[in-house]
Write an enzyme that holds these catalytic residues in place. Structure first.
Site, PDB file in Angstrom:
ATOM      1  N   ASP A 522       0.859  -1.172   0.000  1.00  0.00           N
ATOM      2  CA  ASP A 522       0.000   0.000   0.000  1.00  0.00           C
ATOM      3  C   ASP A 522       0.909   1.240   0.000  1.00  0.00           C
ATOM      4  O   ASP A 522       2.075   1.150   0.374  1.00  0.00           O
ATOM      5  CB  ASP A 522      -0.901  -0.030   1.238  1.00  0.00           C
ATOM      6  CG  ASP A 522      -1.891   1.121   1.256  1.00  0.00           C
ATOM      7  OD1 ASP A 522      -2.373   1.490   0.169  1.00  0.00           O
ATOM      8  OD2 ASP A 522      -2.164   1.640   2.348  1.00  0.00           O
ATOM      9  N   ASP A 721      -1.763  -1.547   6.134  1.00  0.00           N
ATOM     10  CA  ASP A 721      -1.976  -1.176   7.526  1.00  0.00           C
ATOM     11  C   ASP A 721      -3.392  -0.714   7.831  1.00  0.00           C
ATOM     12  O   ASP A 721      -3.684  -0.329   8.964  1.00  0.00           O
ATOM     13  CB  ASP A 721      -0.999  -0.067   7.929  1.00  0.00           C
ATOM     14  CG  ASP A 721      -1.273   1.236   7.182  1.00  0.00           C
ATOM     15  OD1 ASP A 721      -2.005   1.208   6.175  1.00  0.00           O
ATOM     16  OD2 ASP A 721      -0.755   2.280   7.613  1.00  0.00           O
ATOM     17  N   ASP A 725      -7.278  -2.872   3.873  1.00  0.00           N
ATOM     18  CA  ASP A 725      -6.309  -3.853   3.376  1.00  0.00           C
ATOM     19  C   ASP A 725      -6.592  -5.268   3.879  1.00  0.00           C
ATOM     20  O   ASP A 725      -6.006  -6.227   3.380  1.00  0.00           O
ATOM     21  CB  ASP A 725      -4.886  -3.459   3.821  1.00  0.00           C
ATOM     22  CG  ASP A 725      -4.437  -2.143   3.209  1.00  0.00           C
ATOM     23  OD1 ASP A 725      -4.759  -1.907   2.035  1.00  0.00           O
ATOM     24  OD2 ASP A 725      -3.782  -1.353   3.910  1.00  0.00           O
TER      25      ASP A 725
END
Length: 833
Positions: A522, A721, A725
């Protein structure tokens, strides 16, 4: 080994050979052992004709409930009774409290505590409901202690250790049995092997008396010391799960039983069983020495397993045992850590560990978080910053408010995760289990064939040669090294990872990550800081940068958007006064408007500027350049006229570029999957050298990307995080949660990084590769040992070299193989991450 001393001056002599104190009388809390100032207003209780002082109300309550349990203690060195409330000599060892009658006794204990703990009571009872599992077969779970039905090992308690469980009772028992076995085996070897060394003990005793002496020395070893071996072997027969204890029991039992019959009834044996001089050889020394050597291997193994658990104990020791609580009247009092509650105010002085997770109320300092995050640089902390229990306060005094205590702290969660991971099993362990399931019956068959071949084809005494070969095959082939190969590596690696800020949820995740070839990351919070900052100001005349920023910050003051927070913080960092706004309105997808200082201000994208009639064409090129650099460029208009641009960016973490380079070097393809727009995403990717960019991703899009890559044959790890996700983390071969993120992300991941940056992924990759390599080395050692050892024990070298392996040498080789596997696994404790 950890000792906490009572520090006093001592003078004079006493009966125990030490020194007796004549210093000022000590007043000690009889429950926890802390020295108490009797004039400090601490709790007191009268009992009999005495007044007892306590460090806290908790200790006082324990004493009142059962005073007799806390009045006297026994000196572990000399056995004298010691008054706990006035003991001048006191220390803690492995979580237990010990009181001494003198400094001499305490010094003896400190020098060699194991000498005085041999008869120590068994560990404290485990909490009600504790379940037990096998360290080699975690699928075996029982409600109470016992032996594993598969491999026969002693079951161990599940859950998080408290640090005061005491020594492993199996280790204590096996150590005692080993020393008794060794005590009997040494003279047995002298009598048996003396003639080979030129020592005529056997001639002095006479053959018949020598055999009876061998019988007397071997019998306690086989009949008493080896009982655990025979019990486990019997269980293996009952459960139809032959294991190493099956082979040991058959080998030792056969050698001893044959020798007993040969001693008591020698005339029943035919000529083929008789050696030189017509005597029937006996193998008492082989049976006894085999038992002693197996115990030696078991003791070394159990001690090594305790060392693999040292990671957990070291983590537990990070948290101090007491905390300095600040009361409502500002009075400060040291209290046991388990008495700290959420909301308590605690004082932390320089050099002390943070007792619990909390938030700073007063003070500034730098905190060493390396024991939790693996990062060596200290972190500056000030008011409103969060602090983590177990980290070390370097140079300032803090007043903190407790936010998480007990099992809710980060340190406790880390310990729980490490404990669970050490009990998990890696897929590669299935290979060893499958081999072992066929291995034991095969070894028994080989031993029978070896006996038959020697009996039929061997030289005289053929039967004796056959017995020696069969026993040697059974002993040397014990698959303990095979069983230890994977669990020892996993236990050591998970402990090593915890100290580097890499938390392994289970062994399967560690093995899978070593084979991953694609990493999805990410952007926000993983590659970047996750907190936007003001980066650029472009003002149009007649405005200057300060005026422009003050207007923008005043307008955004009432917004909760992350970009708004960055603009307001940027104005305050520059020392500007942020005015208030009225008539604030947020226009979805465009921006915000309001009145600041009597002027109409609009902040947003080009569509917002069109709505207020501001011409931003002259600023468009500069805005595009800012966006191409990965920044969010917002136009600002004042009273319907374009006034400039405010640019905000989420800075790339300083560690990201180097981490990406190292991950590429490790053979990983890096894909960035982000919900941000494509322009910003590509700008970040170009700076970091990321292989592929997927922008404007929704949570379900990230999961779909993982599924797409896996269907294409890639082995995928996903790092993130956020809550968004979690689906992708669960779908990946390995999910990696950045420890600064959401709890749901950590629950969905197999690996959690305490510090949320890519360096943690680099460390995790190195650890995974080192662990898998270590497991393969261990399995190779175990397999090659058995492949070479069994034929040698069966006697294949005898026709060429005249060499027939002694059962004692077979037992030594078997123990050595286990020790070599353990030693190799323990190398992971020092692997560089």
């Amino acid at each position: 080994m950890k000792h906490e001393h009572a520090n006093h001056q001592h003078h004079g002599h006493n009966c125990c050979g030490g020194h007796q104190s004549v210093a000022t009388e000590v007043v000690r809390d009889p429950v926890c052992g802390m020295v108490v100032d009797p004039y400090a207003g601490k709790p007191t209780t009268e009992h009999g004709e005495r007044v007892f002082h306590f460090c806290s109300a908790g200790c006082q309550a324990k004493f009142v409930k059962d005073p007799e349990a806390y009045i006297e203690a026994t000196d572990p060195v000399c056995g004298m009774k010691v008054d706990r409330a006035s003991a001048k000599h006191f220390l803690r060892h492995d979580g237990e409290k010990y009181y001494f009658c003198s400094a001499g006794c305490m010094a003896k204990f400190e020098k060699a505590p194991e000498d005085y703990l041999g008869d120590r009571p068994l560990p404290k009872p485990m909490p009600a409901g504790t379940q037990y599992t096998c360290p080699m077969h975690p699928e075996v779970v029982r409600d109470g202690p016992g032996a594993c039905p598969i491999c026969g090992m002693a079951l161990e308690p599940m859950g998080i250790p408290t640090g005061d469980e005491g020594p492993n009772p199996e280790l204590v028992d096996f150590t005692r049995r080993f020393w008794i076995s060794a005590f009997c085996s040494v003279p047995l070897l002298v009598v048996t092997m003396g003639p080979m060394l030129g020592l005529p003990f056997r001639d002095w005793l006479g053959e018949r008396l020598a055999v009876w002496m061998e019988f007397a020395l071997a019998t306690p070893v086989v009949v008493w010391a080896a009982i655990p071996f025979f019990e486990r072997a019997f269980a293996s027969f009952v459960n139809r799960s032959p294991n190493m204890w099956t082979l040991i029991a058959i080998g030792v039992g056969a050698a001893y039983a044959f020798s007993v019959v040969a001693t008591l009834f020698p005339d029943i044996f035919p000529h083929s069983f008789r050696g030189h001089g017509g005597m029937v050889p006996v193998y008492f020394e082989a049976a006894a020495v085999i038992v002693a050597l197996v115990f030696l291997g078991q003791v070394l193994e159990l001690k090594a397993r305790e060392r693999t658990g040292s990671a957990i104990r070291a983590l537990l020791d990070l948290a101090p045992k007491t905390a300095r609580r600040v009361g409502a009247d500002a009075a400060e009092m040291d209290v046991p850590l388990d008495e700290v509650a959420v909301g308590d105010k605690l004082r932390v002085r320089p050099g002390e560990s943070i007792p619990v997770d909390g938030i700073v109320l007063e003070g500034r300092t730098s905190i060493d978080e390396s024991m939790i995050t693996g990062e060596s640089l200290p972190v500056e902390k000030a008011e409103h910053d969060q602090v983590t229990g177990g980290t070390l306060n370097r140079n300032g005094t803090l007043l903190i408010e407790a936010k998480k205590v007990g099992a809710d702290t980060v340190l406790s969660q880390i310990v729980g995760m490490v404990a669970a991971a050490q009990r998990s099993r890696a897929p590669i362990q299935g290979l060893a289990d499958r081999v072992a399931s066929y291995f034991v019956p095969t070894v028994v068959l080989v031993a029978m064939l070896a006996f038959a071949a020697w009996a039929l084809l061997g030289p005289e005494p053929s039967m004796i040669h056959g017995l020696v070969a069969a026993v040697s095959v059974l002993i040397i082939a014990c698959p303990c090294a095979l069983g230890l190969a994977t669990p020892m590596s996993i236990m050591t690696a998970t402990g090593r990872g915890a100290h580097a800020g890499v938390l392994i949820k289970d062994a399967e995740a560690l093995e899978r990550f070593a084979r991953v070839d694609t990493l999805i990351v990410d952007k926000t919070g993983t590659l970047t800081e996750g907190k936007p900052r003001l980066t650029d100001l472009i003002a149009q005349p007649p405005f200057n940068d300060g005026e422009l920023l003050a207007l923008a910050a005043g307008l955004e003051k009432g917004s909760e958007h992350p970009l708004a927070e960055a603009i307001v913080d940027g104005a305050r960092d520059r020392g500007l006064t942020v005015p208030d706004a009225t008539g604030f309105e947020a226009v979805t997808g465009k921006g915000v408007t309001g009145i600041v200082g009597g002027r109409t201000v609009a902040l947003g994208n080009r569509a917002m500027m069109q709505d207020v009639g501001a011409d931003v064409l002259p600023l468009q090129e500069r805005a595009d350049a800012l966006r191409a650099a990965g920044k969010s460029a917002l136009f600002i208009a004042v009273d319907g006229k374009a006034a400039g641009i405010v640019a905000v960016a989420d800075p790339i973490k300083a560690t990201s570029a180097e981490a990406i380079r190292l991950l590429h070097a490790a053979g990983l393809k890096i894909i960035m999957a982000t919900g941000d727009n494509a322009v910003t995403a590509r700008a970040v990717a170009s700076q970091l050298g990321i292989d592929e960019v997927r922008a404007d991703m929704l949570p379900e899009s990230k999961k779909a990307l993982v599924d797409e890559l896996r269907h294409g044959g890639a082995r995928v790890a996903m790092a993130g995080d956020g809550i968004n996700d979690a689906p992708a983390l669960a779908a990946a071969d390995v999910g990696i949660a950045m420890g600064t993120g959401a709890d749901v992300a950590m629950e969905s991941a197999g690996i959690t990084l305490v510090k949320g940056d890519l360096n943690g992924i680099v460390r995790a990759r190195h650890l995974a590769e080192a662990t898998l390599r270590n497991i393969k080395q261990n399995l190779f050692f175990a397999f090659i040992y058995n492949v070479l050892g069994v034929p040698v024990a069966a006697g294949v070298l005898y026709p060429v070299f005249g060499l027939l392996l002694s059962p004692m040498l077979a037992a030594a080789a078997m123990s050595l193989s286990s020790v070599s596997v353990i030693a190799n696994a323990l190398r992971l404790r020092t692997v560089k991450l």
